[in-house]
Scaffold this active site. Sequence first.
Site, short mmCIF file in Angstrom:
data_model
loop_
_atom_site.label_atom_id
_atom_site.label_comp_id
_atom_site.label_asym_id
_atom_site.label_seq_id
_atom_site.Cartn_x
_atom_site.Cartn_y
_atom_site.Cartn_z
N LYS A 167 0.73 -1.13 0.15
CA LYS A 167 0.29 -0.04 -0.09
C LYS A 167 0.69 1.27 -0.03
CE LYS A 167 -3.12 2.83 2.65
NZ LYS A 167 -3.49 3.42 3.95
N GLY A 228 -7.85 9.51 10.09
CA GLY A 228 -8.16 9.29 11.44
C GLY A 228 -9.21 10.55 11.79
N ALA A 254 -9.33 5.80 4.76
CA ALA A 254 -9.11 6.94 5.48
C ALA A 254 -10.54 7.88 5.54
CB ALA A 254 -7.88 7.78 4.95
N GLY A 255 -10.85 8.21 6.87
CA GLY A 255 -11.71 9.17 7.21
C GLY A 255 -13.02 8.39 7.51
N ASN A 276 -8.74 1.99 10.14
CA ASN A 276 -7.73 1.49 11.33
C ASN A 276 -8.55 2.39 12.56
OD1 ASN A 276 -4.47 1.82 12.54
ND2 ASN A 276 -6.05 0.67 13.33
N THR A 277 -8.37 3.47 12.55
CA THR A 277 -8.84 4.48 13.56
C THR A 277 -10.33 4.07 13.94
OG1 THR A 277 -7.16 6.00 12.93
CG2 THR A 277 -8.77 6.90 14.71
#
Length: 325
Positions: A167, A228, A254-255, A276-277
């Site tokens: 990635k 995040g 993301a987001g 992830n977050t």
Amino acid sequence: MIVFINGETHECADGTLVADVVAKLGLTGKKIAIELNQEILPFQHYASQALQAGDRMEIVHAIGGGQDDSFILAGVEYHSRLLVGTGKYKDMAETRLAIEASGAQIVTVAIRRTNIGQNPGEPNLLDVISPDRYTILPNTAGCYTADEAVRTCRLGRELLGGHKLVKLEVLADQKTLFPDVAETFIAAERLVKEGFDVMVYTNDDPIAAKRLEDMGCVAVMPLAAPIGSGLGIRNPYNILTIVENANVPILVDAGVGTASDAAIAMELGCAGVLMNTAIAEAKNPILMATAMRNGIMAGRQAYLAGRMPRKRFASASSPIDGLFF
């Protein structure tokens, strides 16, 4: 004794182990996750966990959007459309349990220098997230130039024994963590020429996304919002345009903040979502991982079903013919 497996009654002998049930069902060695009495049971406990009368087991395959609904990434078929990261968890045990609950088959890891002074017995992430069970996706998180990203991918390939799938992300600044698209183009072109299978993080610009596809990237990963942030998809029509113009998998990266964000991405036709977050910083990461898995599945099924058209005015659900007043 009677136990319940996926909602059905089964008669088992006293002392039956979870591993015995797995073997009887022909699932030994398969990629499955087991919930015993609403608690995730780690796979290494299957051989020691004895069942009790009345126990309830749920056994699930790692799938997304339907067991026969899969997508191809770098020549490999995946059934789970949820990809997850490994950062920000409180410890290795929580990392493992959350990933198991997510049903993910692809797990992304950052490549960092080894701490030479660390305790000899300190666990390594790859001891917890086994490459035999998951596709490990090394990423270039923290890289701000094409040179840094290319070096990191080379080290990741060496670490994983010749693994080509990576990635790529090249960041522009530490405040926004938006991609530096110019540097991303340079890095992507170099990595593709070196034989890497590149999944690339970029902004939600359809022109940039198409150019990265044309360079030979195996998947394009536009952001939903800043890394995040948990803001969800800010520009759904841009994502939709990227999906409509693509000939490679498009995965939102993301987001994402909650399960409804993941569902929206799938309803737009994305092949998957990487996060992830949103899981790691939830109050209950393991439960959120389950919610995200279900959100991905629901969104994919809604996309395949085809939603009803939006209408400006009401449309009665019941016919008016035959009214008696």
